[in-house]
Structure formats: C-alpha cells, structure tokens
Scaffold this motif. Structure first.
Motif, PDB file in Angstrom:
ATOM      1  N   VAL A 171     -11.052  -2.817 -16.129  1.00 45.62           N
ATOM      2  CA  VAL A 171     -10.036  -1.942 -16.456  1.00 45.62           C
ATOM      3  C   VAL A 171      -8.833  -2.218 -15.671  1.00 45.62           C
ATOM      4  O   VAL A 171      -8.835  -2.377 -14.314  1.00 45.62           O
ATOM      5  N   ASP A 172      -7.529  -2.509 -16.426  1.00 55.31           N
ATOM      6  CA  ASP A 172      -6.627  -3.306 -15.745  1.00 55.31           C
ATOM      7  C   ASP A 172      -5.400  -2.122 -15.487  1.00 55.31           C
ATOM      8  O   ASP A 172      -4.517  -2.141 -16.127  1.00 55.31           O
ATOM      9  N   SER A 173      -5.865  -1.153 -14.524  1.00 55.03           N
ATOM     10  CA  SER A 173      -4.907  -0.099 -14.317  1.00 55.03           C
ATOM     11  C   SER A 173      -4.652  -0.039 -12.732  1.00 55.03           C
ATOM     12  O   SER A 173      -5.555  -0.576 -11.948  1.00 55.03           O
ATOM     13  N   SER A 174      -3.550   0.678 -12.515  1.00 51.30           N
ATOM     14  CA  SER A 174      -3.279   1.059 -10.757  1.00 51.30           C
ATOM     15  C   SER A 174      -4.164   1.506 -10.118  1.00 51.30           C
ATOM     16  O   SER A 174      -4.546   1.279  -8.987  1.00 51.30           O
ATOM     17  N   SER A 175      -4.938   2.643 -10.802  1.00 52.78           N
ATOM     18  CA  SER A 175      -5.997   3.222  -9.982  1.00 52.78           C
ATOM     19  C   SER A 175      -7.167   3.460 -11.168  1.00 52.78           C
ATOM     20  O   SER A 175      -7.145   3.612 -12.357  1.00 52.78           O
ATOM     21  N   VAL A 176      -8.403   2.735 -10.575  1.00 54.32           N
ATOM     22  CA  VAL A 176      -9.413   2.803 -11.299  1.00 54.32           C
ATOM     23  C   VAL A 176     -10.850   3.712 -10.729  1.00 54.32           C
ATOM     24  O   VAL A 176     -10.775   3.230  -9.440  1.00 54.32           O
ATOM     25  N   MET A 177     -11.182   4.632 -11.515  1.00 56.34           N
ATOM     26  CA  MET A 177     -12.051   5.509 -10.754  1.00 56.34           C
ATOM     27  C   MET A 177     -13.452   5.736 -11.277  1.00 56.34           C
ATOM     28  O   MET A 177     -13.820   5.480 -12.552  1.00 56.34           O
TER      29      MET A 177
ATOM     30  N   LYS B  15       2.906  -4.226 -11.877  1.00 59.43           N
ATOM     31  CA  LYS B  15       1.848  -5.067 -11.350  1.00 59.43           C
ATOM     32  C   LYS B  15       2.285  -5.767 -10.099  1.00 59.43           C
ATOM     33  O   LYS B  15       1.374  -5.857  -9.130  1.00 59.43           O
ATOM     34  N   LEU B  16       3.479  -6.280  -9.894  1.00 59.35           N
ATOM     35  CA  LEU B  16       4.102  -7.114  -8.895  1.00 59.35           C
ATOM     36  C   LEU B  16       4.403  -6.171  -7.738  1.00 59.35           C
ATOM     37  O   LEU B  16       5.027  -4.947  -7.884  1.00 59.35           O
TER      38      LEU B  16
ATOM     39  N   ARG C 124       1.456  -1.509  -6.587  1.00 60.30           N
ATOM     40  CA  ARG C 124       0.802  -1.008  -7.706  1.00 60.30           C
ATOM     41  C   ARG C 124       0.188   0.457  -7.395  1.00 60.30           C
ATOM     42  O   ARG C 124      -0.437   0.287  -6.323  1.00 60.30           O
TER      43      ARG C 124
ATOM     44  N   PRO D  99       0.186   4.603  -6.105  1.00 61.75           N
ATOM     45  CA  PRO D  99       0.978   5.231  -5.173  1.00 61.75           C
ATOM     46  C   PRO D  99       1.693   4.269  -4.037  1.00 61.75           C
ATOM     47  O   PRO D  99       1.319   3.374  -3.464  1.00 61.75           O
TER      48      PRO D  99
ATOM     49  N   LEU E 283      -2.913 -10.947 -11.926  1.00 64.18           N
ATOM     50  CA  LEU E 283      -1.413 -10.334 -12.529  1.00 64.18           C
ATOM     51  C   LEU E 283      -1.625 -10.164 -13.907  1.00 64.18           C
ATOM     52  O   LEU E 283      -1.331  -9.193 -14.450  1.00 64.18           O
TER      53      LEU E 283
ATOM     54  N   HIS F  75       6.777  -8.800  -3.437  1.00 68.20           N
ATOM     55  CA  HIS F  75       5.639  -9.362  -4.012  1.00 68.20           C
ATOM     56  C   HIS F  75       4.995 -10.690  -3.323  1.00 68.20           C
ATOM     57  O   HIS F  75       3.949 -10.529  -2.371  1.00 68.20           O
TER      58      HIS F  75
ATOM     59  N   THR G  26      -2.766  -9.126  -7.319  1.00 62.40           N
ATOM     60  CA  THR G  26      -2.257  -7.980  -7.077  1.00 62.40           C
ATOM     61  C   THR G  26      -3.369  -7.076  -6.690  1.00 62.40           C
ATOM     62  O   THR G  26      -4.486  -7.354  -6.820  1.00 62.40           O
ATOM     63  N   LEU G  27      -2.914  -5.898  -6.223  1.00 61.80           N
ATOM     64  CA  LEU G  27      -4.224  -5.110  -5.680  1.00 61.80           C
ATOM     65  C   LEU G  27      -4.080  -3.842  -6.416  1.00 61.80           C
ATOM     66  O   LEU G  27      -2.988  -3.180  -6.712  1.00 61.80           O
ATOM     67  N   LYS G  28      -5.324  -3.486  -7.121  1.00 62.93           N
ATOM     68  CA  LYS G  28      -5.325  -1.999  -7.748  1.00 62.93           C
ATOM     69  C   LYS G  28      -6.076  -1.206  -6.628  1.00 62.93           C
ATOM     70  O   LYS G  28      -7.112  -1.708  -5.980  1.00 62.93           O
ATOM     71  N   PHE G  29      -5.740   0.013  -6.878  1.00 62.65           N
ATOM     72  CA  PHE G  29      -6.736   1.021  -6.049  1.00 62.65           C
ATOM     73  C   PHE G  29      -8.042   1.346  -6.954  1.00 62.65           C
ATOM     74  O   PHE G  29      -8.124   1.275  -8.106  1.00 62.65           O
TER      75      PHE G  29
ATOM     76  N   VAL H 240     -11.332   4.159  -6.835  1.00 61.96           N
ATOM     77  CA  VAL H 240     -11.722   5.227  -6.059  1.00 61.96           C
ATOM     78  C   VAL H 240     -13.169   5.749  -6.557  1.00 61.96           C
ATOM     79  O   VAL H 240     -13.452   5.262  -7.856  1.00 61.96           O
TER      80      VAL H 240
END
Lengths: 424, 424
Positions: A366-372, A397-398, A401, A403, B123, B399, B411-414, B416
């Motif tokens: 899953v290509d999202s800024s936070s994946v839980m 994305k750059l 990403r 918070p 990306l 970036h 890039t980095l995603k969070f 959880v």
C-alpha cells in the motif's frame, strides 16, 4: 515584524526575502542554547501579554462577525486563556526537543582515503501561508527556529491584529537571545498580491508550506515556482480482512471513524472482506448507530444492512470530515489494495488482520504515507509518532511524507574530510 | 518501447503514463532477485547486439552530421565497443548494489503501545528527460528498476535509432525476469510536445529528472507541475586558508581544476587568504601555466601575478567548464564564506587548512551540497561517495542534495504495528 506602508508589494516582499536569507545564515550556525532561550522567552511573552492578545483577538473576531465569517471559522480564530497557554506550552515542548541541526551520520572512510558523511542542515528560508488559525504563527515560528530556518509567515487577513501581537512576542524572544529579529518575519499586509510575490521568490525562499483549505493549497501548488510541502486529501481506509479478530476490528474501526470527525486521519471508507462481512457489519452497524454515524454502502453491504443508503461512485474517494462512512465489501486483500490505490489519497490506510502474510503484504504494497496493521488511522500524527510538534502532514512523496516535524524542515549535505587527497 | 503512430501526442503520453503507473505497482513489490536478473540480462543483450547498436548509432551520427551538430555533441552521441562494454558493466554494478526497497528503520515502541517505523519505498514513476548521450537510457533504466520505480525515458531526437535498440535490450531483460515490459518505456516520438505532456502528468508521474544543458533544465523547471530533481550550475570553490599546508594546497587546487575541465565538480573560483597569498600564488602560477590554465585575478591577486588578466564581476559565478580559473584574494574565512554564498551555486566547496576550528566552521556554515576539508572538489561523485551509480547531482535542497543514487529515487513511508490499538 514587517509592515507595508508603500503600495509596492513586490519590493516589500523582496526586501523581506533578502533579510530572511541573511538571517538564515546566522540562524544556521546559532547554537542550540540560544534557540531554546528564544523559544522559552516567546512562551513567557505570550503568557505576560495575555490581556493584549485577547483584546486584539476580539478586534479580529468583531471584524470577522461584521464580514459574515461562518461560525467554524470564528471558532478557529478565537483565543481563549487555555489556547494561549497551549501555545506557550507548545513552544516549551519544541525547546525540549533535540536539535537536529549539525548532526553528522554515516561518516565512513572510502577506498580513496577520504571520509564521506552527511550533515543535517536547515533548508534555509521557509515560507508559510496559512488561514485563520493564529496559533499557526507560533507553532511555525517555533519549528522553523529550532530547525535553524528563517521563516516568512503569511497569515490570514482575518487574524491580522492577533498575529501582530504574536509577532511582537516572537521578535522579543529572538532579540532577547541575541538572534536576528528578521529570523521570523510576519507579512504585515493583507494584500493577496503578497502571496503571489512570495511564491516566486526562488532566490530567497527554499520551500513553501501552505496550511489551510483546498482552495489555498491548489492555488499555491499551481502558482509556486518554489518547492511546496503540502497536504492534499485525507481519504483514509480501514480494511477488515476475513482473518481479523472481530472485537479488535470493531474497536479500531469505530475509533478511526468517531474519535474525531474533522481530522485528516479520520477513516472515510471502510473495506470489508466478504468472508467476514456478515459478522463484521452486524457488529458495526449498532456501534455506528449509537454514535450517529450515517452509513452508505455498496450493493453487497446493503444485502446485510438494507436500511442504509446506497453509496455512489462519488462516495469512494470522498473526504467527508463528518459523521458519514462509506462501506464496500471486497472479495479479498488484492481487491482492497486495488480500491485503495484507485480511490485513496495516499494519506493513511490500515489493515485489520491476524494473518502474518497479509499484514506483511499490506505494509509493503500500500503506497500511502502511513500504512498500519491493527491500529487506528487516528494515530497518524507527529506527537503519536514521537516527532514532537508537526508543521503539517505531507501527502507528497518527495522529501517529506507523512507527519512533518523538525526533520522535515532540514536536509542533508555531504561532508568530505581529507588530508590533501586528490582524485586519480 | 512505445512508438507514436497517431498524431495525438497527449493521448499517447497519457496511455504511457497509465501503463507506467500500473507497472510501478508490480515493480514496487518485485523481489530483489528478479530485478537483478533483469539487469544482468539487459547487460548480456547489449553485449550480444553490439553490431546492431553500432550500426543504428552510425545512422544517428550520419543524420547528426547532416544536421550540422557540433563535434562535442557528436562525440557524446557516439558508441564505441568500449562504451557499450561500459554500459553493460554499469548494469552489472547496479545489480550488485544492495536493494534499498523495503528496508525498515527506526521501528520503536511508543507510549501508546503501537510500534512506529519507516519503510523505504520507491517513488513510483520517474520521468527522465535527457539529451544526446544514449548511455543515459541504460543508466537511468537500471537505477529506476533497482529502486523499484517505473521509468518513462525521453531521450534526444538525435539518438533516436540508438535508443530504439537499447530499449529492446531493456525490454528483453524485463520480460526475461518476468517483470512488466512497461516498467521502462522509451518515448518513441521525437515531437517536443511529448515533453510538455510528460511535465503535466501529475497523476502518473511522481518525479522528473532532467539531464542536459541549461536550456533543458530551465524549460523543465518552468513548465513542470511535477517535482523536479535537477542539477543547475557547478560553480565550485576552493578556499586556501592562511593555515593551509602549502604543498597539499597546491596539489589539491591543481587537481580540482585540471583533473577534468568539463565536469560540474571542477574548481572554477579559487579564494586565497591574504596571509598566504604571496606564497600560494607563487607556487600555483607555474603549476597552472604548465597545464595551460588561463588565470584571471582580482586586483590583489594581480599585485602578485601582474601578468594575468583582470577578473571582472562576470568571472565570479562563472562556470567555465574550461581551462580558465578565477582567483580572488580575501581577508579571511568570513570573507571566503561570504563570497561562496554570494557567487556560488551550492554545489561543492572546499577549504584547505590545518586549523581545526576553521575546518569545523567551514563544514557547518557553507551551504552547499558537498562541503570538503583538504580534499579535491573532484571527489563529489556518486561512485567516490560509495553510492554506486548516480542519476545526477542535485543542487536542490529538498529531497535529494548532491549525488543522487538509488536512495534518492526512494522515499520513506511510516509503518505502524498494533494489536487492536485505538487512540484515546
């Protein structure tokens, strides 16, 4: 704080930019102690000037009422003693965070004999464009200062008088610590042309952070010739896998939707695997009914909950920011991921499952800024993540990403240490 | 490889974008082994098709001669057996690099009980716009593939036939490893409108990397609605402090200027502290004379070297890319840093000194992508830094700053991890 007297907005803004750039050089090398002293003095000044802040804020509120601003906007604009205390406390929390500037990482010897590493450094000058909420003035000033950046702040015209007094508190904090007053400049004109000028000052401004409604973000993204760190939509999903544990699934889903309705990390579309849909929907419907949440479902959802409204194509991808939830029954994990990539906004998405392999796949794919996994989307937040205060949540994305805290306001430069080394 | 038959460039590009986005989803979860197999097969294909590549390249060269391209451009365009071997070797080197995708860092428990960490992810879709040098086709395809990104490559029209055969080699590598052929698409039209369309496909393209002359970079920066990773000027400085050791200073300065003239990390302006200027200039002048480097100096430089030309304002900030060096005598470190911030391009700057405090100040205060002590600016390079191949050197701050390797294309995603955790 700068104020425009002449009508020449362009020139005024350029002059602010030039002074910001000069101040940024000093701030970049300022020591942590001075920055922290400035932050604590700002907090004291806000406390000491509570009366003046409330009085000037009243002027803004009265003007806003006369101008017919809606109640939600007036609420965001209003100061209370509690809100002033929270601003001061926020500055003290920023002072307590570790200073990111100057940290050196990955310093290693190379075969040539040189040492190569990276040093965390400020971006330089940050332009922040925001609406109504004057507490952004204080948060943004604090975060920029601690990360060694000069800031140009352009608040909403409706908060003009409130921002003026806050700017004085900020300036007194800077000067008291021996830092340049130009390190934080508040645009003193309410002319909208000032924003246009700011967005084109590539020479003086390194990054623009817009905070506000979608209209503002869209305008800034379209017009800016400077890189933008922005937050677009928060269309967050929870996927209840058929190997989810039902009680946890209900608790997390209800929390993700109802803990707060107006935030960007609130659940907007619930996806339910068909294998668990009868049980999950039966358990969720009364819980949501009790909270007064309106449900809108796909045809298969309505086979189990015939009393709810039918979801239309517009419901997938809607950011309600309200007690409304779209529900879709999907065959499996692949369909859930496909739905999220098609309709989601890349903000925050969660899977609820006890299956190891599916959790692992969801996290990677899953290509999202936070994946839980098995956690409420409401956790997507700088404080919950341990970043301290945040300047916003980036859906880009750059660079940054998710918070964006102090680190997102810095960058890494390479450093090379040699002893007369030349390249062969 | 896609080719345009219809005149509808916009539609062709959108279709490429859509396929690139779909391929990027598959690539993002592709395992390292498959990506490396694809890279090694591409290398084999380039070796096997040497004859065809040389023949098609000859067509481009002949067309270029007829069109009156200058010799430097034709040189960059030309294939030789050695250059083909270097392309294949470059792909094998990328295969040997560690896979950055999926690496999880900083996974820690928070007070709420959730674990929060960051995962390195691609990306998505990278658009690369470049001129003449067809080896960029291979380097860019390799770096994008290894970093899990789909790529849309738009090479120069003068390399049309060469790029066509390279695109076939790339596609065969992808297909042989079971990866989607659309993961690397080469724009098959030479219509310039294709570039305009590419720069506005925000939905399908996540980042644009332009590689070429200043005209191209300027056009891309101005037109693009997509974030750009770019390289502007390389106006690099060496500052010889009065506590420099003279023999090292001469060796490093001469290397920084003369090891190669046409590269962006080549020294362009030399700053010399006045305390060491008589000795340093006396030692440097014959060394540069021997290499045929033209010196241009400020008035104080010419007091010691009256035979050299006078530097004008235009020389400070000039990127000669030629055997010319501007020299300025400055009072001290502060003046040197001030000069670098006024005239430099934020690329690479070095101090030569044996003084601990000044080295420390230079490293922290100079705001450039690479800052060096006692080492030649020519070291600013992805291979020398241990990044492996680079897709370019970024003079942006956000970036990616400095040499951009595989990490700059991620890039980095969070992430959880919880166990039914809800926010209180």
């Amino acid at each position: 704080m700068s104020e425009t007297v002449s009508g020449d907005i362009q020139q005024t803004m350029e002059s602010m930019g030039e002074r910001a750039r000069a101040a940024s050089r000093i701030l970049a090398r300022a020591d942590t102690g001075a920055k922290d002293r400035a932050l604590r003095t700002m907090a004291e000044r806000i406390e000491q000037r509570g009366e003046a802040l409330l009085a000037e804020n009243r002027r803004d509120l009265e003007a806003g009422e006369r101008a017919g601003l809606d109640q939600a906007l007036l609420d965001r604009l209003a100061f209370t003693p509690e809100r002033l205390a929270a601003m001061a406390e926020g500055l003290r929390q920023i002072a307590a965070l570790p200073d990111p500037v100057g940290a050196i990482s990955d310093l290693n010897y190379r075969p040539s004999g040189i040492q190569v590493g990276r040093m965390r450094v400020p971006l330089g000058v940050v332009g922040i464009i925001y609406e109504s909420r004057p507490n952004v003035t204080v948060d943004a000033a604090g975060l920029c200062l601690k990360s060694g950046n000069a800031a140009i702040l352009r608040g909403g015209s409706e908060a003009f008088h409130s921002n003026r007094v806050l700017a004085e508190c900020i300036r007194e904090g800077l000067e008291g610590a021996g830092l340049p007053a130009d390190a934080v400049q508040v645009v003193g004109t309410t002319d909208r042309a000032a924003v246009g000028a700011l967005l084109r000052m590539q020479t003086y401004v390194d990054v623009i952070v817009p905070r506000g409604g979608k209209g503002l973000i869209a305008r800034v993204s379209e017009e800016s010739r400077i890189p933008v760190i922005k937050h677009l939509d928060g269309v967050c999903h929870v996927y209840i896998d058929d190997r989810a544990q039902l009680d946890k699934a209900v608790a997390v889903t209800v929390n993700a939707k109802t803990q707060r309705y107006g935030t960007c990390n609130t659940l907007e579309t619930l996806l339910v695997a068909e294998g668990i849909a009868p049980r999950a929907l039966k358990a969720l419907a009364p819980a949501f009914a009790e909270k007064g949440v309106e449900l809108r479902g796909c045809a298969r959802t309505r086979a189990f909950l015939p009393e709810i409204a039918e979801a239309t194509e517009a419901d997938w991808g809607a950011e309600y920011l309200a007690p409304i939830l779209a529900i879709r029954v999907v065959p499996d994990l692949d369909a859930a991921i496909e739905h999220i990539h098609t309709y989601g906004s890349g903000h925050t998405d969660a899977i609820l499952t006890e299956d190891y392999g599916r959790a692992r796949r969801f996290l990677r794919e899953v290509d999202s800024s936070s994946v839980m996994v098995n956690a409420s989307t409401r956790f997507a937040d700088g404080f919950e993540y341990g970043l301290g205060a945040e300047i916003g949540i980036s859906t880009d994305k750059l660079h940054a990403r998710g918070p964006v805290g102090l680190e997102g306001l810095t960058t890494l430069k390479f450093i090379v240490l040699g002893d007369g080394h030349v390249r062969g």
